[in-house]
Design an enzyme around this catalytic site. Structure first.
Site, PDB file in Angstrom:
ATOM      1  N   ASP A   1       0.854  -1.178   0.000  1.00 26.53           N
ATOM      2  CA  ASP A   1       0.000   0.000   0.000  1.00 26.53           C
ATOM      3  C   ASP A   1       0.893   1.231   0.000  1.00 26.53           C
ATOM      4  O   ASP A   1       2.105   1.123   0.179  1.00 26.53           O
ATOM      5  CB  ASP A   1      -0.994  -0.009   1.167  1.00 26.53           C
ATOM      6  CG  ASP A   1      -0.332  -0.039   2.532  1.00 26.53           C
ATOM      7  OD1 ASP A   1       0.875  -0.329   2.609  1.00 26.53           O
ATOM      8  OD2 ASP A   1      -1.026   0.222   3.527  1.00 26.53           O
TER       9      ASP A   1
ATOM     10  N   TYR B   1       3.034   4.693   0.673  1.00 28.52           N
ATOM     11  CA  TYR B   1       3.772   5.224   1.810  1.00 28.52           C
ATOM     12  C   TYR B   1       2.848   6.122   2.629  1.00 28.52           C
ATOM     13  O   TYR B   1       2.163   6.987   2.069  1.00 28.52           O
ATOM     14  CB  TYR B   1       4.966   6.058   1.343  1.00 28.52           C
ATOM     15  CG  TYR B   1       6.004   5.301   0.540  1.00 28.52           C
ATOM     16  CD1 TYR B   1       6.778   4.303   1.127  1.00 28.52           C
ATOM     17  CD2 TYR B   1       6.226   5.598  -0.801  1.00 28.52           C
ATOM     18  CE1 TYR B   1       7.751   3.626   0.398  1.00 28.52           C
ATOM     19  CE2 TYR B   1       7.192   4.934  -1.539  1.00 28.52           C
ATOM     20  CZ  TYR B   1       7.952   3.944  -0.937  1.00 28.52           C
ATOM     21  OH  TYR B   1       8.908   3.277  -1.670  1.00 28.52           O
TER      22      TYR B   1
ATOM     23  N   PHE C   1       6.266   1.888  -4.810  1.00 25.43           N
ATOM     24  CA  PHE C   1       7.684   2.104  -4.498  1.00 25.43           C
ATOM     25  C   PHE C   1       8.203   3.473  -4.905  1.00 25.43           C
ATOM     26  O   PHE C   1       9.253   3.904  -4.423  1.00 25.43           O
ATOM     27  CB  PHE C   1       8.567   1.001  -5.117  1.00 25.43           C
ATOM     28  CG  PHE C   1       8.260  -0.368  -4.605  1.00 25.43           C
ATOM     29  CD1 PHE C   1       8.627  -0.754  -3.332  1.00 25.43           C
ATOM     30  CD2 PHE C   1       7.557  -1.279  -5.400  1.00 25.43           C
ATOM     31  CE1 PHE C   1       8.326  -2.018  -2.847  1.00 25.43           C
ATOM     32  CE2 PHE C   1       7.251  -2.551  -4.930  1.00 25.43           C
ATOM     33  CZ  PHE C   1       7.639  -2.921  -3.641  1.00 25.43           C
TER      34      PHE C   1
ATOM     35  N   HIS D   1      10.694  -9.233   0.013  1.00 23.77           N
ATOM     36  CA  HIS D   1      10.412  -7.811  -0.166  1.00 23.77           C
ATOM     37  C   HIS D   1      11.691  -6.998   0.041  1.00 23.77           C
ATOM     38  O   HIS D   1      12.557  -7.392   0.828  1.00 23.77           O
ATOM     39  CB  HIS D   1       9.340  -7.393   0.851  1.00 23.77           C
ATOM     40  CG  HIS D   1       8.743  -6.059   0.592  1.00 23.77           C
ATOM     41  ND1 HIS D   1       9.324  -4.879   1.028  1.00 23.77           N
ATOM     42  CD2 HIS D   1       7.608  -5.698  -0.055  1.00 23.77           C
ATOM     43  CE1 HIS D   1       8.567  -3.868   0.665  1.00 23.77           C
ATOM     44  NE2 HIS D   1       7.527  -4.321  -0.001  1.00 23.77           N
TER      45      HIS D   1
END
Length: 269
Positions: free
Chosen positions: A93, A95, A106, A220
């Protein structure tokens, strides 16, 4: 041959801080004013669910809670044509820090300093994999422009509340989006070239939707997990190899040293 001119999008992609439509307005607008025409067609089956989740987010905003990214960028991942997608990178989701979320997984606003640690780790792996120097900015828009779909599973978040909009309806929308990307066919009926890059357990949840799409899966890039399989996974060079094996052009993963000037969204009216 006559040329059909598609309606211009209501707003440009940038920047995250500019004024624009609010979420209540988004919930009322036609899909083709919110996203690329082929995305509007692909997501027509979940239009009611999209309007429902946008109404939920509008309620958050009306209650005085700051929502990220702003409405002008919440559907940014769908502004580039569906037909042009070559690589799918799935995030979690947005930031939850003000000024960071820009509607692409990202990626952050070009002026954000320091860049988030997950993105710093992506840059570290990019340098290790392809020898490309890390950038001081975190704007990944150049990847999106080449058909890299940077798609979070959840497209909004309450300021300071990571994961606060999970389970509110976005997952239905992004599930439909992933299925649409994986389900594309060429004129001869073959699967359109695509590589899926899945980092972490949330991203792995979409694997059943991908069919025969080549998948590059690893831990991740978060500092909590990057050392457990993300570093050394070489996703960028491997994605290009897989694209070329499917007859598609590779992605130029090198980001500009200075991002292109960001333009404010056009106003409603």
């Amino acid at each position: 041959m006559d040329t059909v001119t598609e309606p211009e999008p209501l707003f440009d992609l940038e920047p995250a801080t500019a004024a624009g439509p609010d979420f209540a307005e988004l919930a009322r607008l036609p899909l083709r004013e919110l996203m690329a025409p082929d995305w509007a067609d692909a997501l027509a089956g979940v239009e009611a669910e999209l309007r429902s989740v946008l109404s939920f987010v509008a309620g958050e905003e009306a209650a005085g809670r700051r929502v990220l990214p702003p409405a002008s960028n919440v559907l940014r991942a769908f502004r580039q044509p569906l037909n042009g997608v070559r690589v799918l990178i799935v995030g979690q989701d947005p930031y939850p820090t003000p000024g960071h979320a820009v509607g692409l997984a990202f990626s952050v606003d070009a002026g954000t300093r320091p860049i988030p640690r997950s993105l710093a780790n992506i840059y570290r792996e990019l340098e290790s994999d392809l020898g490309l120097p890390p950038r001081i900015h975190g704007d990944l828009g150049a990847w999106a422009d080449q058909g890299v779909l940077l798609l979070n599973r959840v497209l909004s978040v309450r300021e300071g509340g990571a994961g606060s909009h999970r389970g509110k309806g976005w997952e239905t929308i992004t599930t439909a989006a992933v299925a649409a990307v994986a389900g594309r066919r060429t004129a001869d009926g073959k699967a359109a070239p695509l590589v899926a890059v899945l980092w972490g357990k949330d991203a792995e949840s979409v694997r059943p939707l991908l069919g025969s799409t080549p998948v590059l899966a690893s831990a991740h890039p978060s500092p909590l997990s990057a050392s457990r399989g993300f570093f050394g996974s070489r996703p960028f060079s491997r994605a290009n190899t897989l694209l070329e094996q499917q007859g598609a052009d590779p992605v130029d993963w090198e980001l500009p040293a200075v991002p292109a000037r960001q333009l404010p969204p056009r106003s409603l009216g």
